[in-house]
Design an enzyme around this catalytic site. Structure first.
Site, PDB file in Angstrom:
ATOM      1  N   HIS A 115      18.959 -12.020 -12.732  1.00 45.11           N
ATOM      2  CA  HIS A 115      20.082 -11.130 -12.418  1.00 45.11           C
ATOM      3  C   HIS A 115      19.935  -9.841 -13.217  1.00 45.11           C
ATOM      4  CE1 HIS A 115      24.107  -9.835 -11.421  1.00 45.11           C
ATOM      5  NE2 HIS A 115      24.309  -9.573 -12.712  1.00 45.11           N
ATOM      6  N   CYS A 135      -7.361   1.760   6.139  1.00 52.25           N
ATOM      7  CA  CYS A 135      -6.278   1.447   5.201  1.00 52.25           C
ATOM      8  C   CYS A 135      -6.247   2.399   4.002  1.00 52.25           C
ATOM      9  CB  CYS A 135      -6.454   0.006   4.739  1.00 52.25           C
ATOM     10  SG  CYS A 135      -5.358  -0.460   3.425  1.00 52.25           S
ATOM     11  N   GLY A 187     -12.093   2.175   4.569  1.00 50.75           N
ATOM     12  CA  GLY A 187     -11.682   2.152   5.968  1.00 50.75           C
ATOM     13  C   GLY A 187     -10.392   2.898   6.255  1.00 50.75           C
ATOM     14  N   ASP A 233      -8.885  -5.673  12.484  1.00 47.03           N
ATOM     15  CA  ASP A 233      -8.219  -5.062  13.645  1.00 47.03           C
ATOM     16  C   ASP A 233      -8.983  -5.277  14.944  1.00 47.03           C
ATOM     17  OD1 ASP A 233      -6.359  -4.158  11.870  1.00 47.03           O
ATOM     18  OD2 ASP A 233      -6.577  -2.021  12.347  1.00 47.03           O
ATOM     19  N   ALA A 237       1.877   8.351  18.238  1.00 44.70           N
ATOM     20  CA  ALA A 237       1.763   7.123  17.436  1.00 44.70           C
ATOM     21  C   ALA A 237       2.181   5.956  18.322  1.00 44.70           C
ATOM     22  CB  ALA A 237       2.645   7.229  16.191  1.00 44.70           C
ATOM     23  N   GLY A 239       0.214   3.324  18.987  1.00 43.36           N
ATOM     24  CA  GLY A 239      -0.530   2.103  18.671  1.00 43.36           C
ATOM     25  C   GLY A 239      -1.979   2.412  18.376  1.00 43.36           C
ATOM     26  N   LEU A 284     -15.774   4.326   2.484  1.00 43.80           N
ATOM     27  CA  LEU A 284     -15.432   2.987   2.011  1.00 43.80           C
ATOM     28  C   LEU A 284     -13.916   2.887   1.913  1.00 43.80           C
ATOM     29  CD1 LEU A 284     -17.912   2.122  -0.882  1.00 43.80           C
ATOM     30  CD2 LEU A 284     -17.697   0.994   1.350  1.00 43.80           C
ATOM     31  N   TYR A 341       6.168   1.308  13.752  1.00 43.41           N
ATOM     32  CA  TYR A 341       6.242   1.541  12.305  1.00 43.41           C
ATOM     33  C   TYR A 341       5.500   2.807  11.868  1.00 43.41           C
ATOM     34  CZ  TYR A 341       1.589  -0.213  10.840  1.00 43.41           C
ATOM     35  OH  TYR A 341       0.246  -0.364  10.609  1.00 43.41           O
TER      36      TYR A 341
END
Ligand SMILES: Cc1cc2nc3c(=O)[nH]c(=O)nc-3n(C[C@H](O)[C@H](O)[C@H](O)COP(=O)(O)OP(=O)(O)OC[C@H]3O[C@@H](n4cnc5c(N)ncnc54)[C@H](O)[C@@H]3O)c2cc1C
Length: 466
Positions: free
Chosen positions: A445, A40, A38, A312, A270, A272, A36, A186
């Site tokens: 600020h 990510c 995936g 995806d 890496a 893709g 579970l 990336y």
């Protein structure tokens, strides 16, 4: 009918769809073949950011062990790689456990096992049950495909042995002495930087003329400078030919045709990711495809009635937040009452390199290509107090807005910790803000956000701090 909605895939697309559908009273079943969360949560966004944090902290400790501007003195740090990976795995476990709890809490049924499509309303799920491996047939009213993607392989460097994908790179047994990364996108750069900070000698090979080729050169430049400072060797315009005969070095060819070998203990490919559209009977549905991706319309409907697809597997950008947003929308449409379409004005994309990069909407060049007459302005972090207190005076914020009515159509930033500006950027575009809205908003600020306000002011011709 066993269930109203059957979701294939428990990544950020599928699990969000299942949670939302169950919340709205839709009888929902989610099938997940592996973990579970995936890609990510298990082998993507979360473990890579955990590894980057770990590497940044170790690098900081090492810098403090030498003479440093902050005057901090520590003795030489060392890394317990096994404990470091246990910590990273703990973060992943906590989040994936959270997903399981949420699905349960909202009443979605979760089935462990691999789904095989029989037809648009029937799926066989093969999984380990108390009596051994078993297949269960499930019929549904709506089928949602969220199978995600897998790392793309390079024919000249097939995965295996010392050639690894991001998945293996996120769980190293030890930090290799020499890592060669193929691809300066990336994923390659995030992992390359993490390994460099953890002590590996890192070389990056890229076919195209710049690092982060999907981003404009101005954004990539501070990242390229940082790679040089960190001691990462980069070979641009170079093609990988394969391993040498001994299998301990990678052969490259540069644009002049010269060949060389670079020794490597690990080679991270890496280049893709490709949609996971094979091996689970998808072809039986004979859906319209978009190249290798499943073709969907603006409501994520496929060419077959009541068969939906998200994430995806449906195209670029392959990002977790896109998958989740699509999943949430599909659940609301299926539950009834929603006529939503997936047409976001803003889709942020972040690169967690050092420095970080964030882009939302159009760059100046993209705005021009889209036929928009735009103005744009930068504000440099060298003039931002908060950036200097973070030792992060490099980089800038850039805003792009229409010349006629000052409607903001794009934001880009590169610098320390700029990923957190993604929310302000996306909100301003999604809410139709104009330069005057951002310039007229009081920003706290000292924060990096003041650079956002100043970029808008500068575009209006009245910057105060530069
Ligand atoms: C190293 C790395 C870093 C990344 N960093 C980021 C980042 O910082 N930010 C970002 O937005 N994105 C990032 N991504 C991309 C992100 O992980 C993906 O965009 C996202 O996971 C896609 O979600 P998804 O739901 O479409 O598919 P996935 O997350 O790939 O999930 C699909 C799931 O479906 C399951 N499945 C597939 N077929 C079947 C079947 N037949 N039966 C049962 N289960 C099946 C798989 O096991 C998998 O769990 C990163 C990816 C990688 C590899």
């Amino acid at each position: 009918m066993d269930t109203q909605l059957l979701v294939i895939g428990g990544g950020p697309g599928g699990y969000i769809a299942a949670i939302r559908a169950a919340q709205l009273g839709v009888r929902t079943t989610l099938v997940e073949g592996e973990f579970l969360g995936g890609t990510c949560l298990n082998v993507g966004c979360i473990p890579s950011k955990a590894l980057l944090h770990l590497a940044a902290e170790f690098d900081k400790a090492q810098r403090y062990a030498a003479d440093n501007a902050l005057g901090i003195r520590v003795s030489r740090p060392s890394l317990d790689a096994a404990q470091a990976i246990r910590w990273k795995d703990g973060v992943v476990r906590r989040l994936t456990g959270g997903v399981a709890t949420l699905l349960r809490k909202h009443g979605a049924e979760v089935i462990d096992g691999w789904a095989e499509i029989v037809d648009g309303k029937t799926v066989d799920v093969r999984g380990q049950r108390p009596g051994g491996m078993q297949t269960r047939r499930i019929s549904c009213e709506h089928l949602l495909l969220a199978p995600g993607s897998v790392p793309a392989a390079l024919p000249s460097l097939p995965f295996g042995g010392r050639v690894i994908s991001s998945t293996e790179a996120l769980s190293p047994e030890a930090i290799p002495d020499k890592l060669l990364v193929v691809g300066a996108g990336y994923i390659g750069l995030e992992l390359g930087i993490a390994y460099r900070k953890l002590g590996a000698e890192v070389t990056v090979v890229e076919m195209l003329p710049q690092v982060l080729p999907a981003f404009d050169a101005e954004l990539a430049r501070p990242v390229a400078a940082s790679l040089r400072r960190l001691g990462v060797t980069v070979h641009l315009r170079s093609t990988v030919l394969g391993l040498n005969d001994a299998g301990d070095a990678v052969r490259l060819r540069d644009e002049a045709g010269a060949e060389r070998e670079i020794a490597a203990d690990r080679v991270l490919v890496a280049i893709g990711r490709r949609p996971r559209t094979e091996g689970w009977g998808l072809e039986r549905l004979q859906l319209d495809m978009d190249g290798r991706f499943i073709r969907v319309d603006s409501q994520c409907r496929t060419s077959m009635r009541n068969v939906w697809a998200i994430g995806d597997a449906t195209g670029e950008p392959m990002l977790a937040h896109r998958a989740s947003a699509q999943g949430e929308m599909v659940a609301e449409i299926i539950a009834g009452g929603s006529r939503r379409r997936f047409e976001p004005a803003a889709m942020p994309a972040v690169v967690f390199t050092d420095p970080e990069v964030v882009v939302v909407g159009h760059s100046p060049a993209e705005a021009e290509r889209a036929g928009l007459d735009c103005i744009h302005a930068h504000f440099p972090f060298s003039a931002n107090g908060r950036a200097l207190t973070l030792e992060g005076g490099e980089g800038f914020v850039r805003v792009v807005a229409r010349r006629d009515n000052h409607l903001i159509v794009g934001w880009q930033a590169v610098g320390a910790e700029v990923s957190e500006l993604a929310a302000a950027f996306a909100q301003s575009i999604e809410m139709g803000a104009r330069l005057e809205d951002v310039a007229g908003t009081i920003h706290a600020h000292p924060t990096l956000g003041e650079a956002v306000q100043e970029a808008a002011m500068r575009a209006l011709g009245h910057s105060l701090n530069v």
